[in-house]
Scaffold this motif. Structure first.
Motif, PDB file in Angstrom:
ATOM      1  N   PRO A  33      86.524 -30.246  -2.689  1.00 43.49           N
ATOM      2  CA  PRO A  33      87.748 -30.931  -3.126  1.00 43.49           C
ATOM      3  C   PRO A  33      88.054 -32.228  -2.364  1.00 43.49           C
ATOM      4  O   PRO A  33      88.478 -33.212  -2.974  1.00 43.49           O
ATOM      5  CB  PRO A  33      88.839 -29.884  -2.891  1.00 43.49           C
ATOM      6  CG  PRO A  33      88.124 -28.576  -3.001  1.00 43.49           C
ATOM      7  CD  PRO A  33      86.749 -28.805  -2.449  1.00 43.49           C
ATOM      8  N   ALA A  34      87.838 -32.254  -1.056  1.00 42.63           N
ATOM      9  CA  ALA A  34      88.166 -33.461  -0.288  1.00 42.63           C
ATOM     10  C   ALA A  34      87.322 -34.649  -0.748  1.00 42.63           C
ATOM     11  O   ALA A  34      87.789 -35.792  -0.796  1.00 42.63           O
ATOM     12  CB  ALA A  34      87.949 -33.217   1.203  1.00 42.63           C
ATOM     13  N   HIS A  35      86.070 -34.381  -1.101  1.00 43.45           N
ATOM     14  CA  HIS A  35      85.194 -35.447  -1.573  1.00 43.45           C
ATOM     15  C   HIS A  35      85.649 -35.930  -2.962  1.00 43.45           C
ATOM     16  O   HIS A  35      85.730 -37.130  -3.228  1.00 43.45           O
ATOM     17  CB  HIS A  35      83.744 -34.925  -1.621  1.00 43.45           C
ATOM     18  CG  HIS A  35      82.711 -36.003  -1.735  1.00 43.45           C
ATOM     19  ND1 HIS A  35      81.412 -35.823  -1.336  1.00 43.45           N
ATOM     20  CD2 HIS A  35      82.770 -37.268  -2.230  1.00 43.45           C
ATOM     21  CE1 HIS A  35      80.727 -36.933  -1.561  1.00 43.45           C
ATOM     22  NE2 HIS A  35      81.523 -37.817  -2.112  1.00 43.45           N
ATOM     23  N   GLY A  36      85.998 -34.947  -3.818  1.00 39.51           N
ATOM     24  CA  GLY A  36      86.491 -35.312  -5.147  1.00 39.51           C
ATOM     25  C   GLY A  36      87.776 -36.120  -5.070  1.00 39.51           C
ATOM     26  O   GLY A  36      87.950 -37.103  -5.799  1.00 39.51           O
ATOM     27  N   GLY A  37      88.684 -35.733  -4.150  1.00 38.66           N
ATOM     28  CA  GLY A  37      89.936 -36.471  -3.979  1.00 38.66           C
ATOM     29  C   GLY A  37      89.676 -37.891  -3.505  1.00 38.66           C
ATOM     30  O   GLY A  37      90.311 -38.848  -3.965  1.00 38.66           O
ATOM     31  N   PHE A  38      88.706 -38.032  -2.603  1.00 38.78           N
ATOM     32  CA  PHE A  38      88.315 -39.362  -2.125  1.00 38.78           C
ATOM     33  C   PHE A  38      87.858 -40.233  -3.295  1.00 38.78           C
ATOM     34  O   PHE A  38      88.227 -41.414  -3.395  1.00 38.78           O
ATOM     35  CB  PHE A  38      87.194 -39.211  -1.085  1.00 38.78           C
ATOM     36  CG  PHE A  38      86.434 -40.475  -0.795  1.00 38.78           C
ATOM     37  CD1 PHE A  38      86.995 -41.473  -0.004  1.00 38.78           C
ATOM     38  CD2 PHE A  38      85.162 -40.670  -1.303  1.00 38.78           C
ATOM     39  CE1 PHE A  38      86.289 -42.641   0.258  1.00 38.78           C
ATOM     40  CE2 PHE A  38      84.459 -41.826  -1.044  1.00 38.78           C
ATOM     41  CZ  PHE A  38      85.025 -42.826  -0.267  1.00 38.78           C
ATOM     42  N   LEU A  39      87.054 -39.667  -4.191  1.00 40.43           N
ATOM     43  CA  LEU A  39      86.529 -40.458  -5.310  1.00 40.43           C
ATOM     44  C   LEU A  39      87.655 -40.990  -6.192  1.00 40.43           C
ATOM     45  O   LEU A  39      87.542 -42.083  -6.751  1.00 40.43           O
ATOM     46  CB  LEU A  39      85.562 -39.620  -6.157  1.00 40.43           C
ATOM     47  CG  LEU A  39      84.293 -39.146  -5.440  1.00 40.43           C
ATOM     48  CD1 LEU A  39      83.432 -38.310  -6.386  1.00 40.43           C
ATOM     49  CD2 LEU A  39      83.487 -40.321  -4.906  1.00 40.43           C
ATOM     50  N   MET A  40      88.750 -40.220  -6.311  1.00 37.89           N
ATOM     51  CA  MET A  40      89.868 -40.681  -7.144  1.00 37.89           C
ATOM     52  C   MET A  40      90.695 -41.753  -6.441  1.00 37.89           C
ATOM     53  O   MET A  40      91.478 -42.449  -7.074  1.00 37.89           O
ATOM     54  CB  MET A  40      90.777 -39.507  -7.538  1.00 37.89           C
ATOM     55  CG  MET A  40      90.107 -38.425  -8.361  1.00 37.89           C
ATOM     56  SD  MET A  40      89.057 -38.988  -9.734  1.00 37.89           S
ATOM     57  CE  MET A  40      90.213 -39.839 -10.783  1.00 37.89           C
ATOM     58  N   ARG A  41      90.565 -41.889  -5.105  1.00 37.31           N
ATOM     59  CA  ARG A  41      91.336 -42.890  -4.351  1.00 37.31           C
ATOM     60  C   ARG A  41      90.534 -44.148  -4.063  1.00 37.31           C
ATOM     61  O   ARG A  41      91.075 -45.213  -3.854  1.00 37.31           O
ATOM     62  CB  ARG A  41      91.801 -42.296  -3.013  1.00 37.31           C
ATOM     63  CG  ARG A  41      92.850 -41.210  -3.152  1.00 37.31           C
ATOM     64  CD  ARG A  41      93.388 -40.784  -1.797  1.00 37.31           C
ATOM     65  NE  ARG A  41      92.404 -40.101  -0.989  1.00 37.31           N
ATOM     66  CZ  ARG A  41      91.814 -40.600   0.095  1.00 37.31           C
ATOM     67  NH1 ARG A  41      92.126 -41.798   0.550  1.00 37.31           N
ATOM     68  NH2 ARG A  41      90.926 -39.888   0.760  1.00 37.31           N
ATOM     69  N   ASP A  42      89.228 -44.009  -3.992  1.00 34.54           N
ATOM     70  CA  ASP A  42      88.344 -45.092  -3.562  1.00 34.54           C
ATOM     71  C   ASP A  42      88.036 -46.037  -4.736  1.00 34.54           C
ATOM     72  O   ASP A  42      88.338 -45.737  -5.888  1.00 34.54           O
ATOM     73  CB  ASP A  42      87.047 -44.425  -3.048  1.00 34.54           C
ATOM     74  CG  ASP A  42      86.124 -45.412  -2.376  1.00 34.54           C
ATOM     75  OD1 ASP A  42      86.566 -46.077  -1.421  1.00 34.54           O
ATOM     76  OD2 ASP A  42      84.964 -45.535  -2.811  1.00 34.54           O
ATOM     77  N   GLY A  98      89.202 -47.150   1.642  1.00 31.77           N
ATOM     78  CA  GLY A  98      88.507 -48.416   1.872  1.00 31.77           C
ATOM     79  C   GLY A  98      88.925 -49.497   0.900  1.00 31.77           C
ATOM     80  O   GLY A  98      90.081 -49.512   0.439  1.00 31.77           O
ATOM     81  N   TRP A  99      87.990 -50.358   0.582  1.00 31.08           N
ATOM     82  CA  TRP A  99      88.228 -51.514  -0.294  1.00 31.08           C
ATOM     83  C   TRP A  99      88.879 -51.071  -1.618  1.00 31.08           C
ATOM     84  O   TRP A  99      88.378 -50.158  -2.258  1.00 31.08           O
ATOM     85  CB  TRP A  99      86.873 -52.203  -0.555  1.00 31.08           C
ATOM     86  CG  TRP A  99      86.963 -53.436  -1.389  1.00 31.08           C
ATOM     87  CD1 TRP A  99      87.365 -54.677  -0.997  1.00 31.08           C
ATOM     88  CD2 TRP A  99      86.614 -53.549  -2.779  1.00 31.08           C
ATOM     89  NE1 TRP A  99      87.300 -55.549  -2.056  1.00 31.08           N
ATOM     90  CE2 TRP A  99      86.841 -54.880  -3.155  1.00 31.08           C
ATOM     91  CE3 TRP A  99      86.138 -52.648  -3.741  1.00 31.08           C
ATOM     92  CZ2 TRP A  99      86.610 -55.346  -4.447  1.00 31.08           C
ATOM     93  CZ3 TRP A  99      85.903 -53.107  -5.024  1.00 31.08           C
ATOM     94  CH2 TRP A  99      86.133 -54.431  -5.369  1.00 31.08           C
ATOM     95  N   GLN A 100      89.996 -51.691  -1.986  1.00 31.09           N
ATOM     96  CA  GLN A 100      90.729 -51.404  -3.239  1.00 31.09           C
ATOM     97  C   GLN A 100      91.177 -49.944  -3.324  1.00 31.09           C
ATOM     98  O   GLN A 100      91.350 -49.409  -4.426  1.00 31.09           O
ATOM     99  CB  GLN A 100      89.872 -51.750  -4.470  1.00 31.09           C
ATOM    100  CG  GLN A 100      89.509 -53.205  -4.597  1.00 31.09           C
ATOM    101  CD  GLN A 100      90.684 -54.094  -4.976  1.00 31.09           C
ATOM    102  OE1 GLN A 100      91.758 -53.616  -5.305  1.00 31.09           O
ATOM    103  NE2 GLN A 100      90.499 -55.398  -4.909  1.00 31.09           N
ATOM    104  N   GLY A 101      91.363 -49.301  -2.163  1.00 28.36           N
ATOM    105  CA  GLY A 101      91.766 -47.894  -2.173  1.00 28.36           C
ATOM    106  C   GLY A 101      93.207 -47.710  -2.633  1.00 28.36           C
ATOM    107  O   GLY A 101      94.013 -48.643  -2.612  1.00 28.36           O
TER     108      GLY A 101
END
Ligand code: NAD
Length: 373
Positions: free
Chosen positions: A157-166, A227-230
């Motif tokens: 889940p933490a990786h999936g959440g990152f993908l939605m923010r990054d 990160g960039w455009q997060g």
């Protein structure tokens, strides 16, 4: 060798760390170009590595520093421009995957690679250097002609959440989730089973949606960096990537593959089951034992000795592979053309999902062959 970086983010700071660990004093990082290098500068500082001179514009950096080689770690939509300008400046190029995000850019990249010479461009499909893939490649001949394969990539889940923010959340920057993340997997399947010729796929966004926002809380889904455009939104993200997708594929060699991606699984998995006429190979990148079983024989465990190191021990191995390629002329494990083929196969999967049709990927593969035989 004078090395420079374009796009000093999380990934390329790690690539340089591992490259430097092997190359030592034979390579120097002379500088970087990045409009907002916060994450990568911090990572280099933590590792005690000097970043060299900083620039906001990569062309100014190339003209000022005249590096021998460039490491490209920018978001995917600007890779092509960075590759073109670095090759024009006479540099060797290491670019992160995916090389580009559209078929049209694939043709342009293929022309650049053909004109520069394919051995001038290395692509960071890091799992080619993994102990898991090397072991599968060493044992695949024991299971006879390949018939079919099932595989997955399930992210926690933490990786999936990152993908939605990054920045990865937007197809305009990343291409798609399959292209941005699973191009590693598709590349390896193609290396073993042949290039994808037909693709069908279904997928959607069913997890990171407002009705599931109750899952958030206590910093959940925000453990990873921004990160960039997060953005901070996870369940109401303005992203347009999918959070789960399945694909069925047929290759030029007639091998049939099913693939399952899910970005919010309780267990992290990158699991393979390959069936040949005379046996099977089964394993998970995160599991240190690979299982090989020939028909009517007892199963055999192959110890990979990787544990659960980041990228399953592949990051260190790729650092060594890139150092020996650039310093000693040893071929890099990823042919540049294969990286373009992996991208095309992912684009075919995405087109199949978007249009609800079976996509004939061989048309694109033949176009690529016409440019880069
Ligand atoms: N091989 C792997 O396993 C792996 C793992 C992670 C990421 N990657 C790839 O690495 C690349 C970077 O990913 P990341 O996670 O490090 O992202 P990131 O956001 O941490 O880094 C990207 C950097 O590029 C910079 N940037 C943006 N526009 C730029 C421009 N026009 N010119 C120069 N720099 C620019 C940003 O400011 C940022 O510092 C992507 O292509 C990604 O797919 C590969």
């Amino acid at each position: 060798m004078k090395i420079a970086i374009i796009g000093l983010g999380m990934r390329i700071s790690g690539v340089w760390r591992h490259l430097h660990a092997t190359a030592g004093g034979r390579m120097t990082l002379v500088g970087f170009a990045d409009p907002a290098p916060a994450v990568g500068l911090g990572e280099l500082a933590k590792a005690g590595l000097a970043p060299g001179q900083g620039f906001t514009d990569h062309r100014t950096m190339l003209a000022a520093l005249k590096p021998d080689a460039v490491l490209i770690g920018s978001p995917n939509h600007v890779h092509l421009e960075h590759i073109r300008d670095a090759l024009a400046a006479g540099c060797r190029v290491f670019t992160e995957k995916p090389v580009v995000i559209s078929p049209e850019d694939t043709w342009a990249a293929a022309e650049l690679i053909r004109d520069a010479g394919p051995d001038r461009v290395q692509v960071g499909l890091v799992l080619r250097s993994s102990p898991f893939f090397r072991a599968v490649s060493a044992h695949i001949g024991r299971i006879g002609r390949l018939v079919s394969m099932e595989a997955n990539e399930h992210l926690p889940p933490a990786h999936g959440g990152f993908l939605m923010r990054d920045w990865r959340r937007k197809r305009a920057w990343s291409g798609s989730h399959i292209l941005e993340k699973c191009c590693h997997d598709i590349d390896l399947y193609q290396a073993l089973c042949g290039r994808v010729s037909k693709a069908a796929s279904f997928g959607g966004r069913s997890i990171f949606t407002p009705e599931n926002a109750r899952l958030a809380g206590d910093g959940r889904y925000r453990e990873w960096w921004t990160g960039w455009q997060g953005t901070d939104e996870v369940f109401a993200s303005d992203g347009d990537i999918l959070d789960h997708q399945v694909a069925i594929l047929e290759t030029e060699r007639g091998v049939r593959i099913s693939f399952h991606a899910n970005n919010h699984a309780a267990d992290r998995q990158r699991r393979w089951l390959i069936c040949g006429v005379e046996g099977l190979i089964e394993g998970d990148f995160a599991n240190p034992v690979l299982r090989v079983r020939q028909v009517y024989q007892e199963p055999e465990g192959i110890d990979l000795g990787t544990g659960t190191a980041h990228h399953y021990g592949a990051d260190e191995a790729m650092g060594r592979d890139l150092a020996t390629c650039w310093l000693d002329g040893v071929p890099f494990p990823v042919p540049a053309k294969a990286a373009l083929e992996a991208g095309l196969a992912c684009m075919a999967i995405d087109q199949a999902q978007r249009t609800g049709t079976i996509v004939d990927a061989s048309v694109w593969m033949r176009t690529l062959d016409g440019i880069l035989p």
